[in-house]
Design a protein around this motif. Structure first.
Motif: not given
Length: 264
Positions: A218-240
């Motif tokens: 739920x980025x809710x307008x936060x580019x930094x939070x979205x970057x961190x969540x996308x990085x988590x998805x990449x780390x886990x090989x997950x669908x974002x």
């Protein structure tokens, strides 16, 4: 819905079960309760056996007997499933801090994990593993003795969860107790330690290569939070996926998105 209490590690845990079909187990974030998943259940129950539980010191469960650990919370999820007689693979869903617990379960119990869904999960790239059990318990005891939970607990819940669809009587029953205050303080005190333990588990216990993993943010307008969540998805090989519009309580704001991530 059927509710029950089961004893795990000497602690009475409150469980709620709905629906039928393949099992999914839902664990909510810091200080939240089983009923915070209520908006999602109607979407899932026609297709899944939906298991919700309160961690120690949360909801209607008894106080914790020991501080939380990543491995301990993973084993708690396994014990909840055992208590209900579900020994097959389950979809494990963790919101916020419970994302740590759900991921730990998938790493330590891969044969029991059908899929992993992280709902606006906590992310800590460089956690500081401080342990302040005594301080958290002392603060909880002082505030409890002063009557703070009964006086302010329900009001604080209403301030942090807005709008709050839960009945006022239920809010008073849960959040007017020192038990929930102490449980929240204890988990928060060990947040960094649990995050650090999970990073270590990632090195020793890889996720199964074919495990379906979804990071629902739920980025809710936060580019930094979205970057961190996308990085988590990449780390886990997950669908974002992004649940927009939504605040941190995605299960309240976008129950359809949560259900879609689980069912897919």
């Amino acid at each position: 819905m059927t509710t029950s209490f089961v004893r795990i590690g000497g602690v009475a845990h409150h469980l709620a079960v709905d629906g039928s079909g393949p099992v999914c187990v839902l664990s909510a974030g810091l200080g939240l309760s089983w009923f915070d998943w209520d908006p999602v259940v109607p979407y899932l129950a026609p297709h899944r056996t939906v298991v919700r539980f309160d961690r120690p010191g949360h909801g209607l469960s008894a106080p914790a007997a020991a501080p939380p650990t990543a491995a301990g919370e993973a084993d708690r999820i396994a014990a909840v499933l055992d208590a209900l007689g579900h020994d097959g693979p389950a979809t494990v869903v963790g919101h916020s801090i419970a994302g740590f617990h759900a991921e730990a379960f998938a790493r330590l119990h891969p044969d029991r994990t059908a899929a992993l869904v992280l709902v606006d999960s906590s992310v800590e790239e460089h956690p500081r593993p401080s342990r302040t059990t005594a301080g958290a318990r002392a603060l909880g005891a002082v505030l409890g003795a002063a009557g703070v939970p009964a006086a302010l607990g329900p009001a604080l819940r209403r301030l942090t969860v807005r709008p709050d669809p839960a009945p006022a009587a239920l809010i008073r029953r849960v959040y007017g107790t020192s038990r929930v205050l102490r449980g929240t303080l204890l988990e928060n005190a060990h947040y960094g330690a649990v995050a650090a333990e999970l990073l270590a588990l990632r090195e020793r216990h890889p996720l199964p290569p074919d495990l379906p993993v979804t990071v629902l943010a739920a980025p809710d307008g936060s580019a930094r939070w979205e970057r961190r969540q996308r990085a988590l998805a990449r780390r886990l090989g997950a669908r974002y996926e992004a649940a927009e519009p939504s605040g941190h309580l995605v299960m309240r704001d976008r129950p359809d998105a949560v259900a879609r991530a689980i069912l897919s």
